[in-house]
Enzyme design. Sequence first.
Site, PDB file in Angstrom:
ATOM      1  N   GLU C  60       0.783  -1.376   0.125  1.00 38.19           N
ATOM      2  CA  GLU C  60      -0.101   0.071   0.043  1.00 38.19           C
ATOM      3  C   GLU C  60       0.695   1.357   0.082  1.00 38.19           C
ATOM      4  OE1 GLU C  60      -0.845  -2.843   1.566  1.00 38.19           O
ATOM      5  OE2 GLU C  60      -2.899  -3.288   0.730  1.00 38.19           O
ATOM      6  N   HIS C 127     -11.995  -5.469   8.092  1.00 43.06           N
ATOM      7  CA  HIS C 127     -12.483  -5.267   6.802  1.00 43.06           C
ATOM      8  C   HIS C 127     -14.071  -4.464   6.970  1.00 43.06           C
ATOM      9  CE1 HIS C 127     -10.188  -8.559   5.743  1.00 43.06           C
ATOM     10  NE2 HIS C 127     -10.390  -8.289   4.509  1.00 43.06           N
TER      11      HIS C 127
HETATM   12  C1  LIG Z   1      -1.557  -5.409   3.599  1.00 42.29           C
HETATM   13  C2  LIG Z   1      -2.724  -6.277   2.706  1.00 42.29           C
HETATM   14  N1  LIG Z   1      -3.325  -5.816   1.630  1.00 42.29           N
HETATM   15  C3  LIG Z   1      -4.025  -6.299   1.018  1.00 42.29           C
HETATM   16  C4  LIG Z   1      -4.786  -7.141   1.512  1.00 42.29           C
HETATM   17  C5  LIG Z   1      -5.879  -8.072   0.782  1.00 42.29           C
HETATM   18  N2  LIG Z   1      -5.658  -9.112   0.675  1.00 42.29           N
HETATM   19  C6  LIG Z   1      -6.223 -10.373   1.354  1.00 42.29           C
HETATM   20  S1  LIG Z   1      -5.322 -11.833   0.662  1.00 42.29           S
HETATM   21  C7  LIG Z   1      -4.670 -11.009  -0.442  1.00 42.29           C
HETATM   22  C8  LIG Z   1      -3.602 -11.832  -1.432  1.00 42.29           C
HETATM   23  C9  LIG Z   1      -2.553 -12.440  -0.693  1.00 42.29           C
HETATM   24  O1  LIG Z   1      -1.939 -13.185  -1.504  1.00 42.29           O
HETATM   25  P1  LIG Z   1      -0.719 -14.045  -0.892  1.00 42.29           P
HETATM   26  O2  LIG Z   1       0.109 -13.462   0.111  1.00 42.29           O
HETATM   27  O3  LIG Z   1      -0.005 -15.063  -2.103  1.00 42.29           O
HETATM   28  O4  LIG Z   1      -1.468 -15.312   0.028  1.00 42.29           O
HETATM   29  P2  LIG Z   1      -2.742 -16.285  -0.654  1.00 42.29           P
HETATM   30  O5  LIG Z   1      -3.934 -15.790  -0.214  1.00 42.29           O
HETATM   31  O6  LIG Z   1      -2.354 -16.639  -1.952  1.00 42.29           O
HETATM   32  O7  LIG Z   1      -2.424 -17.732   0.198  1.00 42.29           O
HETATM   33  C10 LIG Z   1      -4.751  -9.833  -0.600  1.00 42.29           C
HETATM   34  C11 LIG Z   1      -4.222  -8.687  -1.736  1.00 42.29           C
HETATM   35  C12 LIG Z   1      -4.212  -7.892   2.794  1.00 42.29           C
HETATM   36  N3  LIG Z   1      -4.884  -8.941   3.260  1.00 42.29           N
HETATM   37  N4  LIG Z   1      -3.242  -7.302   3.346  1.00 42.29           N
END
Ligand SMILES: Cc1ncc(C[n+]2csc(CCOP(=O)(O)OP(=O)(O)O)c2C)c(N)n1
Lengths: 378, 378, 321, 321
Positions: C60, C127
């Site tokens: 962010e 959220h």
């Molecule tokens: C700092 C932050 N920004 C945005 C989000 C929204 N968000 C939730 S899960 C996700 C994707 C996470 O990807 P990854 O780290 O690869 O984990 P996965 O869900 O694929 O296991 C996002 C963008 C978040 N949780 N935290």
Amino acid sequence: MTLSDASAVMGAAVPLDPALLTRADRAELLRFMTMMRVAEERALSLYKQGKVPGSFYDGRGQEAISVGAAFALSPRDRLCILHRDLGAHFVRGVTPDRYLANYMGRADGVTGGKDGNLHFGDRARGCVGMVSMLPDMALVANGMALAMKMRGEPRVALTFFGEGSTANGQWHEAMNFAGIQRLPVVFVLENNRFAYSTPNELEFAADPVERAEGYGLPGVEVDGNDVEAVFAAVHAAVERARAGGGPTLVECQTMRMHGHGAHDDMGYVPPELLAEWEARDPIQSYAARLLEEFGFAAEEVERIDAEVRAYVGECAERALASPLPEPSAALEGVFADRWEPLGDGAAPWSGWAEPGDRPAAAPSVPPPPGPTIERRAA
Amino acid sequence: MTLSDASAVMGAAVPLDPALLTRADRAELLRFMTMMRVAEERALSLYKQGKVPGSFYDGRGQEAISVGAAFALSPRDRLCILHRDLGAHFVRGVTPDRYLANYMGRADGVTGGKDGNLHFGDRARGCVGMVSMLPDMALVANGMALAMKMRGEPRVALTFFGEGSTANGQWHEAMNFAGIQRLPVVFVLENNRFAYSTPNELEFAADPVERAEGYGLPGVEVDGNDVEAVFAAVHAAVERARAGGGPTLVECQTMRMHGHGAHDDMGYVPPELLAEWEARDPIQSYAARLLEEFGFAAEEVERIDAEVRAYVGECAERALASPLPEPSAALEGVFADRWEPLGDGAAPWSGWAEPGDRPAAAPSVPPPPGPTIERRAA
Amino acid sequence: MAELTYLEAISDGLRTEMRRDESVFCLGEDIGAFGGAFKVTAGFAEEFGPERVLDTPLAENAIVGAATGAAIEGMRPVCEMQFADFIACGFDQLVNVAAKLHYRQGQSVPLVVRLPSGGGFSGGPFHSQNPEAWFLQAPGLKVVAPATAADAKGLLASAIRDPNPVCFLEHKGLYRHVRDEVPEGEYTVPLGKARVAREGGELTVIAYGSAVPLALAAAEALEEDIEVLDLRSLCPLDTEAILASARKTGKVLIAHEATRACGVGAEVAALIGAEAFEDLDGPIRRLTAADVPIPFSPPLEQEVLPQLDDMKEACRELLAY
Amino acid sequence: MAELTYLEAISDGLRTEMRRDESVFCLGEDIGAFGGAFKVTAGFAEEFGPERVLDTPLAENAIVGAATGAAIEGMRPVCEMQFADFIACGFDQLVNVAAKLHYRQGQSVPLVVRLPSGGGFSGGPFHSQNPEAWFLQAPGLKVVAPATAADAKGLLASAIRDPNPVCFLEHKGLYRHVRDEVPEGEYTVPLGKARVAREGGELTVIAYGSAVPLALAAAEALEEDIEVLDLRSLCPLDTEAILASARKTGKVLIAHEATRACGVGAEVAALIGAEAFEDLDGPIRRLTAADVPIPFSPPLEQEVLPQLDDMKEACRELLAY
Ligand SMILES: Cc1ncc(C[n+]2csc(CCOP(=O)(O)OP(=O)(O)O)c2C)c(N)n1
Ligand SMILES: Cc1ncc(C[n+]2csc(CCOP(=O)(O)OP(=O)(O)O)c2C)c(N)n1
Ligand SMILES: [Mg+2]
Ligand SMILES: [Mg+2]
């Protein structure tokens, strides 16, 4: 990496094509480094005289970095200059009077008293003023580079940061995003061995330049006390970025020769370390090299020094004559009425002297009128 | 790294000493993976029946990672478990009823309705509940490891994160700090090819495991669909950390077989990619291996599956019978009255079965009474 | 005019501005091919290309920082936080870099941060937050929080055209539940002007975002002479409209979904207590979320967030004062 | 009892707690061998060893996050932000992780974040901020802001012993300018209790931190019957003491150095406007910094921050009302 590795600093990773720098360029490099040294010495004495409110920071010993790096930029390139990088402001065309006035919080300082220290950027010269939070400007430089890339302009953004700042998460976000988007941005890392009192071994377990590959971008290590080495590395990085090749991390090995600020007696720095780097002073050693390698006469070198001292002296007078700002100004300017473009900076390198060298596609944007003390005094 | 590289996943980087796992351990590994699969399937159907408020996330296809990693931990080790890692909760002793009740916002869920999804950690079992902001828990795991190191305890903290989260600055701060302080922490990176809809190539320009060295710590890449490979790599990392050798980054290559959440139809995932990974299902392939390599009888494997299904079914009944929390609870608990220690988790691996195997210096802390639905129902 | 949902109106406003001005572009997580977590930018990548609907990594500060730099260079970036809650991860770039650049350096930073905010759907503690008051304690940021579809479109357009960083709070609870007439094509609503959503003489309910429909519903249900003032902009705040209404009715309830302590309600109450003191016929009351994280389970969440019954009760009490 | 400066009292409080309880340790930038930017921990590394006075890299989220994890494991970490302003860089760990863990998970997080805050010495926009109101909009954080040396010591000890995350705002302007009698050895001042710093019957000035000596100086200079209430804790807020004093005098001025919109002054004003309305004899006024970044140059900074003359003027106006 331990402190004693400081002596194992690598030479220029990018060999300099000697034809890139003319004799006049070399004189300019010496002149700008000297101007930084002399202006900071003058500012420090103003600080000691109680004329500088707040605190005082300088970049003594690191003059080759900001000067060498900024020297490689075209007028329409953009910079975020940091707190050890006064030389870059001078290369872009900021005059010492406005620097000194800014430190003293005067109306004619670059920020008109709104901000102090080196927390300024001259909008008229393509610079965005740094914030204290480090290394936030790396992300702003990314954004400028993103705009350039989106518009297909052959322009480059450049920013500086200290090695201590690489520990902050924003550094990582900047490297990663620049790597993915292949942004036309150049990151100049100044490893001056300390972040405030914190030595390299408490900042990282592996030198940050080794991280560049992990972001999909090249990392180059240079002797940050050799102005031509810095110029060569940054010039190559700038050309690469301008040609669409993406970002580069250039690590300049150097030493912070003063305390973090004027209040800091550097009790934590081993005297041998200081002595070792004192012997490698970037200005002294470049002056010597101009005499030995490039056929400068002693008088020439001395004249540069004398002229700069006289000039900075005049500048200090002008700065001291500048008034404090009107209190009412404090309540103005929180919000903008309209957006205005940054102006173009000076680009004293001979590579930009001939119009043919300028990127053809670059449309010219008229610089907004920037305040200068000269104008005011006239 | 492009999508198609997914097929080029490496094998276990750490060879497994076969003696580490007994026959019973192998059955347990299969049982926990199956429990995760079946419990998530059940939760998904509760979600589709409208019994789960909010949204729904699972870790389908990634069962080998959380199970294999958590299996290597001792009771007194500590975990921050993430949103794809239900299996780790089960290994530590959380029962599926409390997981399902938590998803349904019931009083007997691990958080009593205060938080949902997999945003929980069972204090009685040595876990700290994740926050949404990714990968914040990596820094919390560092802090736990720091406390262990300061007190000279042979204990380890372990946490998970997705490959997308490595783009965030906090990831960098965590790696860097762990590297400098040589913290007893293990970072398990689950590269499931996507962060929500964002594919690897928009997340980074070089695979994050390549960054480990730049933090002065080893990076190991394993097949995240091979539970023994994950166990072997994490076991080695845990032993290294426990012995004072510092942190390790273990990247597990895998695939998120469902959408980011139940609302996500994964339109952005090439069907071939899914098919390719479907063929490497961690549970199917481990079951096959137990038959082929480790002399399990078909009935044994089938019995595990049947028992787990029956058990999860009972758990779902208990969860459904749990009431919603009292509204007044919403206004309680913002502040703590006193600090209480985390309890120790279950450690089903045979390596922890004999007291002689336990770290001698570890003083035992009595677990705080943790609520369980069993207890309540009794 | 077309009937659009609040969500559709945001998309429409953003699309219209992107068509009007090619320096406008979007950046954020999963906003490109996927169209964003709430589908505000669905179809945008097809129409404007992936460069102008830029999928960023999960970072962010990188998003806000890149927007700041691009804005300085003459672009008009519109950042999407996947949820408003994640602004805590981009907070430094917002409050220290973007917010202060004009004051310090005369540098205009025309960017918008879209913040899907608010709760009511079991989003849980991460959220559901309403972070607007943080921004008011960071001089240099404008802050808007529309309550209707038309305002959502018009305020977004104004935010994009404004030469300053603007935090645009779009309430997720209103996305699909609010629907009203929205002018087609280019349409702006000025920043800094409140709107009398319902005229009345006995009590003023000052609200914004999700509290506006709640206040209107309460006023209708009670059939009382209640004025509802929809603030629309939180910074600049329309102090004139606030004071005029407070002076007219003499009784004020300030309502918002954000937590109470140091919230926008406190600022409005302090303003009225200082400037309209002599015209008050009763205490200045607030209806807000309790000062707790927003819990997940429906009965808990309902206990914490202001409900219609709470609004009716608060109005009744003040009317009876 | 010994006469100590506010700064010495903080060091003394911290040292005393570190001697009392070996789980107490400090972490931050340059706090070890260097003793910290303001020398609060000077000599600590020698006495307690570098492990308990831990020099961290330049990474505020890492500092707060490490403190959170260590606190969970039974340590009592005291983080130092080099300047309060840098909390924006550790904001996410503070407001999303530390603040919410107990509510969500029953997990106590006993940590302290020391925040050298405030201006008045040409620190400029990034070394002068007073971020306390941000924390009040993040339920789960306690917030204290001492005005005397004795309170600085006693509140710090209580903050360290408290099982929750506590933001400890130490005003840099008071560091060497405030000096008073401080009890020796172990000494605590309870969180959540305001202090009547001066008794009076005609006007209450409610203040905290640097505004307290300003209010006292104004009251002395005016020789009027002014009560000065020093809040000491901002969360929990001593609502009883606030309302009691407001009801007694009927006139209230709330003063702080932080910017105005949604500041603590707004919260206190809203509280009084709701709960003490009937006892008020005049409008509730605030004296705060203007809503601008804090400028560097002395005449500008003085224009923005509340000065003694402003305080006197504000008191006079209310007294004459
Ligand atoms: C700092 C932050 N920004 C945005 C989000 C929204 N968000 C939730 S899960 C996700 C994707 C996470 O990807 P990854 O780290 O690869 O984990 P996965 O869900 O694929 O296991 C996002 C963008 C978040 N949780 N935290
Ligand atoms: C995010 C952040 N935290 C803390 C500080 C306080 N601080 C100012 S300069 C400095 C050291 C910076 O070290 P380095 O990056 O190596 O730059 P140098 O001063 O050595 O050139 C610190 C800690 C800061 N500016 N930003
Ligand atoms: Mg440095
Ligand atoms: Mg992923």
